[in-house]
Every structure is written in structure tokens, then in C-alpha cells.
Design an enzyme around this catalytic site. Structure first.
Site, mmCIF file in Angstrom:
data_model
loop_
_atom_site.group_PDB
_atom_site.id
_atom_site.type_symbol
_atom_site.label_atom_id
_atom_site.label_comp_id
_atom_site.label_asym_id
_atom_site.label_seq_id
_atom_site.Cartn_x
_atom_site.Cartn_y
_atom_site.Cartn_z
ATOM 1 N N GLU A 20 -24.639 -100.135 37.201
ATOM 2 C CA GLU A 20 -24.079 -99.421 38.115
ATOM 3 C C GLU A 20 -24.237 -100.313 39.608
ATOM 4 O O GLU A 20 -23.244 -100.279 40.484
ATOM 5 C CB GLU A 20 -24.477 -97.981 38.806
ATOM 6 C CG GLU A 20 -24.114 -96.979 37.688
ATOM 7 C CD GLU A 20 -25.123 -95.824 37.623
ATOM 8 O OE1 GLU A 20 -24.544 -94.904 37.328
ATOM 9 O OE2 GLU A 20 -26.410 -95.881 38.143
ATOM 10 N N GLY A 86 -22.530 -86.024 35.247
ATOM 11 C CA GLY A 86 -21.507 -85.254 34.369
ATOM 12 C C GLY A 86 -20.917 -84.190 35.142
ATOM 13 O O GLY A 86 -21.592 -83.597 36.084
ATOM 14 N N MET A 196 -29.793 -86.916 37.441
ATOM 15 C CA MET A 196 -31.096 -86.892 37.135
ATOM 16 C C MET A 196 -31.967 -87.255 38.315
ATOM 17 O O MET A 196 -33.271 -87.555 38.022
ATOM 18 C CB MET A 196 -31.105 -87.642 35.850
ATOM 19 C CG MET A 196 -30.550 -87.263 34.446
ATOM 20 S SD MET A 196 -30.866 -88.015 33.259
ATOM 21 C CE MET A 196 -32.649 -87.666 32.775
ATOM 22 N N GLU A 197 -31.227 -87.503 39.586
ATOM 23 C CA GLU A 197 -32.114 -88.228 40.614
ATOM 24 C C GLU A 197 -32.047 -87.713 41.918
ATOM 25 O O GLU A 197 -32.875 -87.719 42.870
ATOM 26 C CB GLU A 197 -31.900 -89.821 40.582
ATOM 27 C CG GLU A 197 -32.427 -90.493 39.533
ATOM 28 C CD GLU A 197 -31.076 -90.448 38.318
ATOM 29 O OE1 GLU A 197 -29.965 -90.144 38.644
ATOM 30 O OE2 GLU A 197 -31.423 -90.725 37.160
ATOM 31 N N ASP A 220 -18.833 -88.251 32.212
ATOM 32 C CA ASP A 220 -18.512 -87.391 31.310
ATOM 33 C C ASP A 220 -18.730 -85.815 31.392
ATOM 34 O O ASP A 220 -18.802 -85.677 32.805
ATOM 35 C CB ASP A 220 -19.729 -87.548 30.381
ATOM 36 C CG ASP A 220 -21.206 -87.265 30.870
ATOM 37 O OD1 ASP A 220 -21.697 -88.456 31.523
ATOM 38 O OD2 ASP A 220 -21.390 -86.171 31.175
#
Ligand code: ADE
Length: 253
Positions: A20, A86, A196-197, A220
């Protein structure tokens, strides 16, 4: 000691994964690496602006450490997260972009001591991003999508703005994704995407009073094929999106 002029105070650009960050690294002028807290921080100029590029690493604790180091050690004046997520909201599809209005931790549950999702002793569940920086990021993302090569593979891609949920789980099942979406939405938190962050970085930025904004490209649908879609997207698309958006954001600062 005289204060550092605002024009030389860097903007932090955080990414979760090396892929990224790649597109940004390639364009960094006068790069200088500083290793601190087991992390590499890249200082330099990007499109004429002083920046520090950093990997958050993965998960809320790692991201909080990186964010804290960026503030304490590098004195950043604002923080921007670019990454992937996601899609869990209706109509949030692969190739779309979500600009965060705020964050919630979907895996935080100190009930019955505190309401589900509330961060204990903060008296709040959702952590807002900075409205002005978020507006600039939304415009940058919209322009990148409209004009950029980044989105050629996704001609119907859209930019959304709304709530993103963070937690220490890669969500990779249609049932889990639906349950997460329905539980949050039912509690009054209509979530668009999961990662997740971000919520950890938002909390650190609130603690320090540092403006924060975040953009996530949907890699996704957090469903049964998420583990296949995610690495493919990260490898082939994520860095182009990040670069196209950040270039336009820095031009607006
Ligand atoms: N980041 C990108 N896709 C994700 C997913 N499905 N779950 C958690 N984090 C993600």
C-alpha cells in the site's frame, strides 16, 4: 526554543502494508530513514510537502504504537491513513473507496460494565475524523476516481463517506460479515467497511489533539472469498489508488 514553523511540520501518511505504501515511496524526494520503536519511518518531500511515511503494521495495538511514535517523535501536525478494507455495507463493492467519517471498534465489549462497543472511560463509542481534513480527502478521492488510471478496472466505482469498524480479525466469511454489520447497525452504528487499525489511530489522535483522516479502498467483501480477493487487490491495485488520492490531497493542503 522557537516553535517549528507549520510549513515544515510533516504530515504523516500511514499504510498498513508495504504494497500500500509502495507507490508513495517511489515518489518521495530526499528520503531519509529513521528507525524507531522497531519501525522504519521515511521522512522526505512528497509533491512539495514534508511528510513522514510509516507502516502502521497490522492490528489495533501495532497501529496505536505507530501513531503515538509519529506524534511523540516526529511531531506530525496531521495524520492520514490510506489502506484497504472489506466492504460490509450494502452497495459497498470491490474497487469503491470509503472515506471515514468516524470509527468504532467492533470487537470491543466491556458489557455489562459499559455498553457494548463503548470505549471504557472515554464515554464514547465512535471516534470522529477531522471534518476539514476529511472533506479534503473526500474531494481528493472523488477526483482520483473520476480522472485516475487507478480505477480503470472498476468503471462503476463510487466514493462513500461513513462509519468504518476496526477489530483484530480479518473478516472472511459471509455469515460473520453479515452478523457484524447487523449487530453494529442494530446498535445505531451503520457500518460501511471493516479493517484492523483505523479506530486505534483515531483514538490516539483524539488523545493528542492531532487531526486525522482515513481512506480505504475496498479490496474484498469480507466474505468467503475475502482471503483470495484481498492479496490480489493489494498486489495489483492498492498502491495506485493510494498514490492517486494522496497526490491530490497534498495539493489541497
Ligand atoms: N482489510 C481488508 N479486508 C479486510 C477484511 N475482510 N477484514 C479485516 N480487514 C480487512
Amino acid at each position: 526554543m522557537s516553535p517549528t514553523p507549520a510549513s515544515t511540520t510533516p504530515t504523516a501518511i500511514l499504510s498498513a502494508l508495504l504494497q500500500e505504501q509502495q507507490g508513495l515511496m517511489e515518489l518521495l524526494h530526499h528520503p531519509r530513514k529513521v528507525t524507531h520503536a522497531g519501525r522504519d519511518f521515511w521522512l522526505g518531500d512528497l509533491h512539495g510537502r514534508p511528510v513522514v511515511l510509516a507502516l502502521s503494521k497490522i492490528g489495533k495495538v501495532a497501529a496505536a504504537t505507530t501513531a503515538t511514535a509519529l506524534i511523540e517523535r516526529f511531531g506530525v501536525r496531521r495524520m492520514v491513513f490510506t489502506g484497504v478494507a472489506g466492504g460490509v455495507g450494502a452497495g459497498v463493492n470491490v474497487g469503491d473507496i470509503v472515506v471515514a467519517s468516524d470509527f468504532v471498534q467492533h470487537d470491543l465489549d466491556a458489557s455489562p460494565l459499559f455498553p457494548r462497543y463503548e470505549v471504557p472511560l472515554y464515554g464514547r463509542t465512535r471516534f470522529d475524523t477531522d471534518p476539514a481534513l476529511t472533506a479534503l480527502l473526500f474531494n481528493a478521492a472523488s477526483e482520483a476516481l473520476a480522472h485516475g488510471q487507478a480505477s480503470q478496472a472498476f468503471p462503476n466505482a463510487r466514493v462513500h463517506q461513513g462509519l468504518i469498524a476496526s477489530g483484530d480479525r480479518f473478516v472472511s466469511g459471509a455469515g460473520e460479515s453479515r452478523a457484524l454489520h447487523d449487530a453494529l447497525t442494530g446498535a445505531g452504528h451503520p457500518v460501511l467497511a471493516v479493517e484492523m487499525e483505523g479506530a486505534a489511530v483515531a483514538q490516539v489522535c483524539l488523545d493528542y489533539g492531532v487531526p486525522f483522516a482515513a481512506v480505504r479502498t475496498i479490496s474484498d467483501r469480507a466474505d468467503d472469498s475475502a482471503h483470495v480477493d484481498f492479496p490480489k487487490f493489494v498486489e495489483e491495485v492498492a498502491s495506485r489508488y493510494a498514490h492517486a488520492i494522496i497526490e491530490r490531497l497534498l495539493g489541497r493542503l
